[in-house]
Design an enzyme around this catalytic site. Structure first.
Site, PDB file in Angstrom:
ATOM      1  N   SER A   1      20.962  64.907  61.361  1.00 45.95           N
ATOM      2  CA  SER A   1      21.486  63.538  61.388  1.00 45.95           C
ATOM      3  C   SER A   1      22.635  63.335  60.419  1.00 45.95           C
ATOM      4  O   SER A   1      23.501  62.502  60.652  1.00 45.95           O
ATOM      5  CB  SER A   1      20.367  62.541  61.061  1.00 45.95           C
ATOM      6  OG  SER A   1      19.869  62.785  59.766  1.00 45.95           O
TER       7      SER A   1
ATOM      8  N   ASP B   1      16.780  56.232  51.133  1.00 47.42           N
ATOM      9  CA  ASP B   1      15.725  57.210  51.461  1.00 47.42           C
ATOM     10  C   ASP B   1      16.006  58.578  50.833  1.00 47.42           C
ATOM     11  O   ASP B   1      15.309  59.536  51.128  1.00 47.42           O
ATOM     12  CB  ASP B   1      15.546  57.323  52.978  1.00 47.42           C
ATOM     13  CG  ASP B   1      16.808  57.775  53.685  1.00 47.42           C
ATOM     14  OD1 ASP B   1      17.788  58.157  53.020  1.00 47.42           O
ATOM     15  OD2 ASP B   1      16.815  57.747  54.934  1.00 47.42           O
TER      16      ASP B   1
ATOM     17  N   HIS C   1      19.866  60.071  53.774  1.00 52.41           N
ATOM     18  CA  HIS C   1      21.039  59.683  54.573  1.00 52.41           C
ATOM     19  C   HIS C   1      22.031  58.967  53.685  1.00 52.41           C
ATOM     20  O   HIS C   1      21.851  57.787  53.360  1.00 52.41           O
ATOM     21  CB  HIS C   1      20.611  58.767  55.707  1.00 52.41           C
ATOM     22  CG  HIS C   1      19.693  59.421  56.695  1.00 52.41           C
ATOM     23  ND1 HIS C   1      18.327  59.238  56.698  1.00 52.41           N
ATOM     24  CD2 HIS C   1      19.948  60.293  57.702  1.00 52.41           C
ATOM     25  CE1 HIS C   1      17.788  59.954  57.685  1.00 52.41           C
ATOM     26  NE2 HIS C   1      18.741  60.609  58.301  1.00 52.41           N
TER      27      HIS C   1
END
Lengths: 218, 218, 218, 218, 218, 218, 218, 218
Positions: C15, C191, C194
């Site tokens: 991601s 988090d 990211h």
């Protein structure tokens, strides 16, 4: 007026022809022909020559090059058995050379463009009453501009194939050049490619004049 | 590096500054600064000079002219008490003259542009540590193009006011001209106005170089 | 600058590489490369080295582990024939061990990680000009943190494989550690995985420095 | 069980209390109390003590600090005339110091936190049967972590005010610490702030135990 | 507590089990287990027994009857290899007889219900450590009500099969009856079928008590 | 048929009257009267008595009690100057006592219900040609059911006021009881309150019979 | 061509004029003038007479009657200071008499229509260079049709006021009648009111012919 | 009443039958039968004859002609094994001849209509208890109107086939003609094809009268 009672007139091309037409085939009521020159041609034919019953069909698809047309020619042109066929293609063939110059497999260079378009014209000519070839265009008044220069080159190819094949020829760039003498390109299209409704009126008028349309019929 | 620990750096401008920043004020996490050069300036300042704690604020609004800035200057600039203020305005002042030439009340002509910008600069100068004036730009390589010519004229006004006021001057058109020698304008912006991320990198780099940013700090 | 004119540079990963890139392949205009470090690398390369015409491609997919990469390696790497390949993988291989510890089939443990990554590197090395191996990272300053410790272990594996294979090595954790001395992790990512745009700037800068990019070219 | 027949129990706090409750006031059917610990407290009270008819009300609002509570205290607490009031506040007061350290007007430092909370408690105590003060918490097992350390400091303030005022005290951090011995923080919350349903069960259980709830009633 | 370290506990059923769980399988973070009793069981197990690492899986599907379960038993139960399996089915088998009485192919009558459920239990028993059979229920306090009477009949079938097979038996109707003495059915469910969160707490508590859960562990 | 040429017939009530009518006033084409009994009454009047030109208006609002009607009576009834007025209210007055028993300020008890309804009837009677009072209803066949019993009590109040005032009286509960002998309540409404289209046909037929409608006119 | 360089031409009317124009005022790029005859007039004026710089403005609003025009005349006509004003109104004044015959306050009968339109024309005439009055129309070929007969009556009123005031007169019904000899009404409009693009071409052509537009200029 | 206990009554047709029914088959609760005459027939049958348990099914599909019915007859009629079958088709067969007269392949002319409908009736008659044939209709009062004339011709074909086959015959045009004497067509349908709820009441009443329905049963 060269179009005759009951004939089917099919347009094929890229986003300038597409203009949000209904998929899979643009035909019928409720804006099925899209918001561009095709819809305007249809509207004016029906308004001025309602007794002719011309049936207009739009099979333009956004982003297409002449190579994409070739891939769907049987299904989207020949199988529909038009009496008249109008082709306007080349914008994306050229534009990709200028907006994503490093992705060469997205480009269609002049030789491939010419060969493919000629092949399609020759294949189709025996099967239709009349062919109309419209040049691609670039809404830039300066002939020195690099992309305009390339687009003019593709327009010349269209003209050559029209002459060879006896197709009606519509020089859309020339039609726009008259307007571009008065108006800066941004008035007609921020990106110099996708015209406003006024730009589509220029295209529709150029097409209609080529087929003998008369605004006030005698 | 001319920015000092704990300073607040506010950007104001039009859509090129706005870039979907959070409203009513672009500040904080989660892309609040927008996807344009302001966000990139903030990212590089924080990545390279994390100890400085520069606080970047974005108050750009799409479609604004210098006249629109004037109307919200108290609320969006003065009341926020920035240490640094960066202004980039003029795109729409010029563009409306070219894309909607008949709607004259949407145009801001050079005299009004110059007078208004000068007034805002003079009003603000005593209240900030440092002013940065960035020119508007047009992503067209031909200096003969009409809109490019007008935009250059507005850029000259910005330069003049920067010189008068001692503001830092960022010639964005010059920065883009280097790139436009290599790349056709469509690579950077289909409409020659709203740049790709690469175009925003050109702007961010021009700004950062003006304030003494060093990619690899000594 | 080690990248040469006309080369294709492909990024693959999870991601952090993906960042909403266009699917099925991230390439071309309109933010096709996503809003992360890949888009920023592309923007800076084009802004500073426009004449090189580097073609950047993004094939990151959110949630991927090295096992997922293996399953799509032929299609998403080898078939695209890149000149340069950059790999950053391992976040999810580790994270699942910590956020869903009871679902063991979602975990990729060190031996499998190392064996799979080595296999992909060996398979690909003969087919590309240059390989770049970027470590995974965890935005936590304490080396005693359990997940940070594991992530460091995976980073060591990447370093070992880079050394074995002669790939360029980018230690992203080291790059972030400099910033984490000044800023608490929540500033860069709630988090710790990211990153904000500033965190992506750290990644882009680390990558660009490894390939010889110079902000102000001589 | 200290709650008595027909009493109204009102919860106020930030996003951990809010959890998508119905606005403007969370009360009634259809998930009006939100998906967090408040809804779970209500569900367990009604399931186990249906004859008591406890009326639970949720007025938590995401993003609130103690300063925000103060601004809406009259309308959202006093005017609703609860018998029991439970307050859990402080997360954002602390978090903003760590995720946006340069925007100081978003921070609430310990003195202001303590003074404001004390003022609200003193104002409300005469008007309710019972007060419950829940500490804020941070889902990080290391007491050396900077933000955990600050959160513990705020928790101590809550304890102090509870003792002064005779309020019931719920040490949520202590309740979570038991779980954090077994599970890494990411299992309970990626951002260490917004718990999973399991985390909300920890909160609900800590609250319910404080008010004398018995899972299997004698 | 009868659940042991590392066991997988799978729930199957209809909409009361489903509750918007993630598809195709409900497992992991972010509310994957749905907003019903399954999610609450998981939350309380993890909150009170974090060291056990029980892995809860939800494969309920709205609208299912026992015939639908049979059709997907291999894929959704056996292939997932649970240690514990909990089944709650029958609501729709009965309800369709009452809400669409003329569409008989949507009904599952007692003999088919009993035969199918027994077949599934016998098939599965050898492959799991423990089976839990939960009765369907109808939130109506009057035993004379026609649909309640039918539902009680299906509950008796479940009890019989539990006894035959040695499965743990959870009498959900009995658990609700305690509450229905105090509260009118509309408080728990407008349609007497889909419970509020309080109703799901009744279910979760009944299940947890059956497996030896203790709210305050010794 | 008691309705006369050109009369305006206004319905007011709660969600059973509302049924997604157009706001602010339900009148005209395109389903403006909603999908319930009001729309069906209008449809049948126009289909069978087209020459009468009855003008039907719907001002029902979901969730309303008689207290809510009182608050908007001037605007939504008197100012609209109906010739006929039909009132059906009471569902929510009763239901809230059963679905949210602890929130007493949402309940409307019999005395307040009776006093308010009588006041509205007395106020309106002199200003309209004819009043129709429809009872509220509960789709439960057991007269022993607690909520049915209460609803019957409210129905009796409506009957009493109808008798006092000479209004036409429509006993909707009696009309439904005939059907409930044949069909379980779930066939007509899962929640026993909001009927299917068949339930609305029961209401429309009861109303139409009261006003002398004949399906096949003599 | 009677329109002169730089004049502003404002259209006002109902949905046939509106056609999804931009609100609050239809002017500028991006389809701001709507998809009807106004947009087509603008497109053809700009395409054929680009040097005139005619500025077209659309202030039509769907559903308007002449009474609605009166209410917004100052703001939407006079304050905009047009050089030319074109009015086409009356469709809804008539249609409501036929589609909602019982709601008489929605109807505008001939005397009110005539008085209001005359008042607006007299008020405006001194302030504009030229007025154009377009009749309303009904796409029904039978003159015996009731609504067509009424619409013709309203058209006669428009003709009378045009003659009195010296306004240019456009008989849209006559223009459509030519087409309706060839095509059934459903081809032009399912509801006989809102034309297809071909119908809008009929309107645009009738308007343009009235102002001296020449498709092929001499 | 000719419908008998437990029979299945299936309706097939075009958009007038469809009316947003649930797909793939319209049957059951929650408006599954659509908002047209089918739903109203079902509602009145259930309201007045609840003990019969008639099972109504709707398989109408918008835009269908009799040719489309033929293509799906096996699946949508025969396989569903109805006791009663009601067919109303022909609207689109005729309408396309009038709204898109040049697209002849969209038209279904009388011979094909008659042959196809007769074939379907003959095929189905042996397999059902009773057939109902409803004519198509056009909401135009003038019998001289071209499309009304054609629709009447198709209605005569339906009458002929009903007589041949002994099917119940419902003359919907005749039912509407009674109403059209009082109301202009626009009151019932702007496009003269898709009726308001009042128009559907006309259809439902005509159908119900044909099957012996009695509003007030003896």
């Amino acid at each position: 007026m060269r179009l005759q009672r009951g004939q089917k007139l099919l347009f094929i091309g890229d986003s300038i022809t597409d203009c949000d037409r209904v998929k899979p085939v643009g035909e019928g009521l409720f804006g099925a022909l899209g918001r561009g020159y095709v819809g305007m041609v249809d509207a004016l034919l029906q308004a001025v020559y309602p007794e002719l019953g011309i049936r207009v069909v739009n099979t333009g698809i956004s982003g297409n090059t002449v190579v994409d047309l070739e891939a769907r020619w049987q299904e989207d042109v020949l199988d529909r058995k038009p009496d008249w066929l109008s082709i306007m293609i080349g914008t994306n063939d050229v534009w990709r050379q200028y907006d994503t110059p490093f992705i060469q497999e997205w480009h269609v260079y002049p030789e491939q463009y010419e060969a493919t378009l000629r092949k399609l014209v020759e294949l189709t000519k025996p099967q239709v009453s009349q062919l109309v070839l419209m040049t691609p265009f670039f809404l830039e008044s300066s002939e020195q501009d690099a992309m305009r220069r390339t687009m003019d080159q593709y327009g010349s190819i269209v003209r050559k194939i029209a002459e060879e094949s006896g197709a009606l020829f519509v020089d859309t760039q020339a039609a726009f050049n008259v307007v571009l003498k008065e108006l800066y390109s941004a008035t007609l299209a921020w990106d110099r490619v996708h015209p406003t409704q006024a730009g589509h009126a220029v295209l529709a008028r150029a097409f209609l004049n080529a087929v003998g349309f008369q605004w006030n019929r005698e």
